[in-house]
Enzyme design. Sequence first.
Site, mmCIF file in Angstrom:
data_model
loop_
_atom_site.group_PDB
_atom_site.id
_atom_site.type_symbol
_atom_site.label_atom_id
_atom_site.label_comp_id
_atom_site.label_asym_id
_atom_site.label_seq_id
_atom_site.Cartn_x
_atom_site.Cartn_y
_atom_site.Cartn_z
ATOM 1 N N ASP A 95 -12.235 -1.020 3.351
ATOM 2 C CA ASP A 95 -11.177 -0.770 4.322
ATOM 3 C C ASP A 95 -11.739 -0.234 5.646
ATOM 4 O O ASP A 95 -12.064 -0.994 6.542
ATOM 5 C CB ASP A 95 -10.149 0.187 3.721
ATOM 6 N N GLU A 127 0.857 -1.181 0.000
ATOM 7 C CA GLU A 127 0.000 0.000 0.000
ATOM 8 C C GLU A 127 0.895 1.235 0.000
ATOM 9 O O GLU A 127 0.745 2.130 -0.835
ATOM 10 C CB GLU A 127 -0.924 0.010 1.209
#
Length: 343
Positions: free
Chosen positions: A288, A210
Amino acid sequence: MTDRDPNEPMTEEELHHIVHLPKVELHTHFEGMAPPAFIRGLAKEKKVDISKIFRPDGSYDYRDFWHFLEVYEAATSVLKKPEDFARLCTAVLEKSAENDVVYQETFISPDFCGGGDVGAWKEYLHAIEDAATAAERDFGITLRGIVTCIRHNGPDQARAAARCAAETAGGFITGFGMGGDEKQGKQRDFAWAFDCAREAGLQLTTHAGEWNGPQEVRDAVEDLGVSRIGHGVNAYTDIALLEMLAEQDITLEVCPGSNVFLGVFPALKDHPIQKLRDRGVNVTISTDDPPFFHTTMRQEYAALAKTFGWGEEVFRELNATAIGAAFCDKATREAITKQLERK
């Protein structure tokens, strides 16, 4: 199967049908799904002042990813007792069900639920599981838990989380993973915890790629032996790595709205999710920490459909990939697959 031409206008009817499809979501953080109003209400009940973490409109307030971690931990600080987590479970699953999610997996950390003590963890987990069972009956959504260590809390705390996971593996707890600050330490530093979880029969995932580059994703696969990667989006710059992910059937838990909101990519049109699909990598769609990133699964579907011209067939394919990669038993997978196949 071909994607729509992104330049071809999508009718409102087509878009409405897409956003209301039944959905599978694999990458959510349990506390990160907490609606701000829920946290504010709980703080008021407990007479705890965390007003500084909210904007005037009541939403969560933070500057960047690392400040987000601080705000996240401040918000979770009002979750003290098993019954708090049970109430949270009901609140988040109701929201997910409103977005047509029929199966969801969520990361739950023993660090927040008993501080890594196995006995305390079992009490928290019992309360959460009871609430999840009630939500499945009332809202039609199935939840499974992935015990998660927190990277920036270090390997020793991760061992405690893994012991909690091993002691409660099976049924509701089906996986083990790692979240937190990707800039802290290396994937291999947590190998003991992942080996412990694997020996307990849990399936494995970890956040990687990420914020760090493709090597982080490669390390996650080679050093921890995971079958899924949380995010993994920066793998797109390494063709050899993409080939490895495709060959080994590694699934990426992609959270496009989160990536754009946090500045991993400047806009959704710049997100590599289509490039990953083109290279044969398994990708799935998740939110998320939806209230933190001002998104929902319906909003994710709408944005992706508009930006990349994806039609219904693509989203059905993504959901089939997700349930295929889900950390659940065969009976659950078959039951959810039937729900996904409905028109």
